[in-house]
Design an enzyme around this catalytic site. Sequence first.
Site, PDB file in Angstrom:
ATOM      1  N   ALA A  10      90.646  87.697  17.130  1.00 21.43           N
ATOM      2  CA  ALA A  10      91.827  87.107  17.750  1.00 21.43           C
ATOM      3  C   ALA A  10      92.399  88.075  18.783  1.00 21.43           C
ATOM      4  CB  ALA A  10      92.868  86.788  16.678  1.00 21.43           C
ATOM      5  N   ASN A  12      94.617  90.763  20.586  1.00 21.91           N
ATOM      6  CA  ASN A  12      95.201  92.013  20.092  1.00 21.91           C
ATOM      7  C   ASN A  12      94.411  92.653  18.956  1.00 21.91           C
ATOM      8  OD1 ASN A  12      97.483  91.985  21.867  1.00 21.91           O
ATOM      9  ND2 ASN A  12      98.431  90.459  20.540  1.00 21.91           N
ATOM     10  N   GLY A  14      91.860  94.578  19.578  1.00 24.51           N
ATOM     11  CA  GLY A  14      91.315  95.826  20.107  1.00 24.51           C
ATOM     12  C   GLY A  14      89.941  95.701  20.725  1.00 24.51           C
ATOM     13  N   SER A  16      88.893  95.065  23.963  1.00 22.73           N
ATOM     14  CA  SER A  16      88.691  95.830  25.203  1.00 22.73           C
ATOM     15  C   SER A  16      88.725  97.328  24.942  1.00 22.73           C
ATOM     16  CB  SER A  16      89.746  95.441  26.245  1.00 22.73           C
ATOM     17  OG  SER A  16      89.592  94.092  26.639  1.00 22.73           O
ATOM     18  N   ASP A  92      83.109  92.344  28.651  1.00 24.45           N
ATOM     19  CA  ASP A  92      84.474  92.100  28.195  1.00 24.45           C
ATOM     20  C   ASP A  92      84.812  90.626  28.381  1.00 24.45           C
ATOM     21  OD1 ASP A  92      86.900  93.101  27.121  1.00 24.45           O
ATOM     22  OD2 ASP A  92      87.833  93.084  29.106  1.00 24.45           O
ATOM     23  N   GLU A  93      85.741  90.107  27.562  1.00 19.01           N
ATOM     24  CA  GLU A  93      86.208  88.712  27.669  1.00 19.01           C
ATOM     25  C   GLU A  93      85.022  87.745  27.751  1.00 19.01           C
ATOM     26  OE1 GLU A  93      89.181  88.183  27.035  1.00 19.01           O
ATOM     27  OE2 GLU A  93      90.306  89.962  27.640  1.00 19.01           O
ATOM     28  N   ALA A  94      84.080  87.906  26.843  1.00 16.50           N
ATOM     29  CA  ALA A  94      82.821  87.158  26.901  1.00 16.50           C
ATOM     30  C   ALA A  94      83.001  85.663  26.672  1.00 16.50           C
ATOM     31  CB  ALA A  94      81.837  87.732  25.883  1.00 16.50           C
ATOM     32  N   GLN A  95      84.160  85.248  26.158  1.00 14.54           N
ATOM     33  CA  GLN A  95      84.395  83.809  25.996  1.00 14.54           C
ATOM     34  C   GLN A  95      84.375  83.080  27.335  1.00 14.54           C
ATOM     35  OE1 GLN A  95      86.715  86.135  25.349  1.00 14.54           O
ATOM     36  NE2 GLN A  95      88.628  85.624  26.388  1.00 14.54           N
ATOM     37  N   CYS A 150      98.486  88.954  11.470  1.00 13.72           N
ATOM     38  CA  CYS A 150      99.507  87.976  11.831  1.00 13.72           C
ATOM     39  C   CYS A 150     100.893  88.592  11.601  1.00 13.72           C
ATOM     40  CB  CYS A 150      99.299  86.737  10.955  1.00 13.72           C
ATOM     41  SG  CYS A 150     100.543  85.444  11.131  1.00 13.72           S
TER      42      CYS A 150
END
Length: 202
Positions: A10, A12, A14, A16, A92-95, A150
């Site tokens: 999810a 935050n 960590g 990156s 990074d940000e592979a989605q 959470c």
Amino acid sequence: MSKLFFRYGAMNSGKSTALLQVAHNYEERGQSVVVVKPALDTKGHNQIVSRLGVNRTADILLAAGQDLRGKVEELRQNRASSQSALACVLIDEAQFLEPAQVDAALEIAVLDDLPVVAFGIRTDFRRRAFPGSLRLLEVAHSLEEMKTICRCGEKAIFNARLGESGMTHEGHQIMIDAPGVTYEALCAHCYLEYEQRHSLSL
């Protein structure tokens, strides 16, 4: 044979920061890496941005439709005479990758014998998979969950989109730095409780 790794979590959690640490570990040992960032992620433009304040310029800013394998090979050829041999590809940000670009990442690992480590989130604010993440879940050799918590202290697995009036399911799947829009990582209970309390429809 090298492998394609997908490390997901999810917001935050960590991701990156972990990517930057992996890059540092390789380079500290005199090995070269390629850092890839999808151009869809406009946060920081061509920078890998960690919430801890550590940034790094991406070697490849990958646009829609671009051939990931070809871009990596081009960079490898350009570095051949001036740097150590390429040891790893980090994404990074592979989605935000297209499924075809994920398939190219698999080819880099298997056919070019270069390990590829992709970091990203699985699902959007509606709990629906991003196309890139879905393909990674289908083809990656190794899946590793990166954990965060959470607001209630339980493990967060969903990413809620928050607008001016609270949690929302409105808008495009990708909205980065949009005015009045923020995100929060929530556990399943807090996400569904919030959703039902506000009668949000999927």
